[in-house]
Design a protein around this motif. Structure first.
Motif, mmCIF file in Angstrom:
data_model
loop_
_atom_site.group_PDB
_atom_site.id
_atom_site.type_symbol
_atom_site.label_atom_id
_atom_site.label_comp_id
_atom_site.label_asym_id
_atom_site.label_seq_id
_atom_site.Cartn_x
_atom_site.Cartn_y
_atom_site.Cartn_z
ATOM 1 N N ARG A 48 0.883 -1.314 -0.176
ATOM 2 C CA ARG A 48 -0.004 -0.141 -0.097
ATOM 3 C C ARG A 48 0.868 1.186 0.028
ATOM 4 N N GLY B 91 -5.001 3.925 -1.261
ATOM 5 C CA GLY B 91 -5.675 4.497 -0.075
ATOM 6 C C GLY B 91 -5.811 3.517 1.145
ATOM 7 N N SER B 92 -5.722 2.342 0.803
ATOM 8 C CA SER B 92 -6.069 1.400 2.118
ATOM 9 C C SER B 92 -5.475 0.105 1.623
ATOM 10 N N GLU B 93 -5.017 -0.845 2.475
ATOM 11 C CA GLU B 93 -4.738 -2.134 2.573
ATOM 12 C C GLU B 93 -5.647 -3.011 1.968
ATOM 13 N N ASP B 94 -6.989 -2.618 2.008
ATOM 14 C CA ASP B 94 -7.959 -3.493 1.389
ATOM 15 C C ASP B 94 -8.385 -3.232 0.034
ATOM 16 N N GLU B 95 -7.251 -2.382 -0.578
ATOM 17 C CA GLU B 95 -7.335 -2.605 -2.105
ATOM 18 C C GLU B 95 -6.172 -3.263 -2.755
ATOM 19 N N ARG C 88 -11.347 0.495 -4.611
ATOM 20 C CA ARG C 88 -12.239 0.163 -3.674
ATOM 21 C C ARG C 88 -13.702 -0.034 -4.399
#
Ligand code: PLP
Length: 406
Positions: free
Chosen positions: A76, A82-86, A239
């Motif tokens: 990231r 923007g986020s680790e979730d991406e 996202r």
């Protein structure tokens, strides 16, 4: 202060000889060599901290999971997502682009929809779209670069039509070194509601990447070119695109519940990471990213620009060499052929005799070879540890080739 000699000491393989000569490694675009910290991270993991991840409740499994998951934050940071979730872990760019094809495009596109791509793409950013053409009736709309290998973003933007559903474009050509202005493309594409996938396999090694600033939807990178282990890599997915994807690889670790009747999937990126992953390789990639961050991507980029300029001047002085591509904005990758009967494979073999490793062939870019009117080229590609002296060694080796084959 950038010290290439100090950096070279971090790469044990660079001190070996090949065919009785000191190795001159100029095949970085294919795969880069590994610094000691990466080798040590892999050794340490297998020696002291290895177990499967996400599954066990025992000490080693928790440790391995922590080490493995920590890399998501490093990726990231490396590309400023923007986020680790991406960040979805992959085995490389090839898997990343196939993931977009299977999990996003197959879920969103229908017969007659178009994907815009360029003739400069690596096969990894062509063949998955051919699958969709063959299997779903998707149309591929090709955009050629200019004669000098530059790619005017307007060429892509004007190719966008009412049926365009995706632009799939390289950030840096693995043959010509051309750097593509993907930010300009993404700005216009966003206004037309068209997502942009960027093949960052080459660019992420040579320049600082900021996916938010670029404004793109997908970005695929490959760990083994980033001085990390093979079978490591990542796909950045903005996202909002993540919610448009459906899992395509089913198995352990990507489900919420499984019964005989139905299955439900884990949310977020986990739904796209089925099965035991490349645990140690990803941990090694984390070490590689730390290494690059410590040196600084801007410093690396400056060093490589210097090498590019030096090599450009040296190689272009030899008018018996045909250099492919001369875009104003290009990285330290040079493809060339020799006047006369020598095939690029011959050049590579002669250079190898002098310990100089270059690549020869179509570089997994056959549409580009056709555009250039050649079947193959010889390619020298530079990395953070290469030196001006090595450029000189390449030129000397090529002079030998000219003498042998003229
Ligand atoms: N895209 C480009 C521009 C490349 O240069 C490469 C590898 O050479 C790839 C994609 C594929 O990378 P990998 O085989 O590591 O997945």
């Amino acid at each position: 202060m950038y010290s290439v000699e100090k950096i070279r000491n971090d790469f044990p393989i660079l001190s070996r000889t090949v065919n009785g000569n000191k190795l001159v490694y100029l095949d970085n675009a294919a795969s880069a060599q590994k610094p000691l910290c990466v080798i040590e991270a892999v050794r340490h993991c297998y020696s002291h901290e290895y177990a499967n991840v996400h599954r066990g409740l025992h000490h080693l499994s928790n440790l391995a999971t922590d080490n493995y998951e920590r890399v998501r934050g490093k990726i990231r940071d490396f590309i400023n997502a923007g986020s680790e979730d991406e960040i979805i872990y992959t085995t490389g760019t090839t898997e990343g682009i196939n993931l977009v094809a299977y999990a996003w495009a197959m879920n969103r596109l229908e017969a007659g929809d178009e994907i815009v791509l360029t003739s400069m793409e690596h096969h990894a950013n062509i063949v998955p779209w051919h699958f969709l053409r063959e299997r779903m009736g998707i149309k591929l709309k090709w955009v050629d670069p200019e004669g000098d290998g530059d790619l005017d973003p307007d060429r892509i933007i004007t190719a966008i039509g009412p049926k365009t559903r995706l632009i799939a474009v390289t950030h840096m050509s693995n043959v010509l070194g051309t750097l593509v202005d993907v930010k300009a493309i993404a700005q216009e594409a966003a206004q037309r509601g068209v997502p942009v996938l960027v093949d960052g396999s080459q660019s992420s090694v040579h320049t600082r990447i900021d996916v938010q600033e670029l404004g793109i939807d997908f970005f695929a990178l490959t760990g083994h070119k980033l001085y990390g282990p093979s079978a490591s890599g990542a796909l950045y997915v903005k996202r909002e695109r993540l919610t448009e994807m459906r899992p395509f690889k089913g198995g352990g670790d990507m489900i919420r519940d499984v019964s005989k009747e139905v299955v439900s999937y884990a949310g977020g990126t986990q739904g796209f990471e089925a099965g035991t992953p490349a645990i140690v390789q990803m941990i090694g990639l984390g070490a590689a990213l730390d290494y690059l961050s410590n040196i600084g991507m801007d410093n690396i980029a400056r060093h490589e620009v210097d090498l590019r300029n030096y090599a450009d001047q040296k190689l272009r002085d030899r008018n018996w060499l045909n250099i492919q591509g001369n875009a104003p904005n290009k990285g330290a990758i040079f493809s060339f052929t020799l006047d006369g009967p020598a095939h690029p494979h011959d050049l590579s073999t002669v250079l190898d005799g002098k310990g100089i490793a270059v690549r020869a062939g179509h570089h997994c870019a056959q549409p580009l070879m056709k555009f250039l009117g050649v079947t193959a080229t010889c390619r020298a590609s530079f990395g953070l540890y290469n030196t001006r002296k090595e450029v000189d060694a390449l030129v000397e080796g090529l002079e030998l080739c000219r003498d042998l084959f003229s």
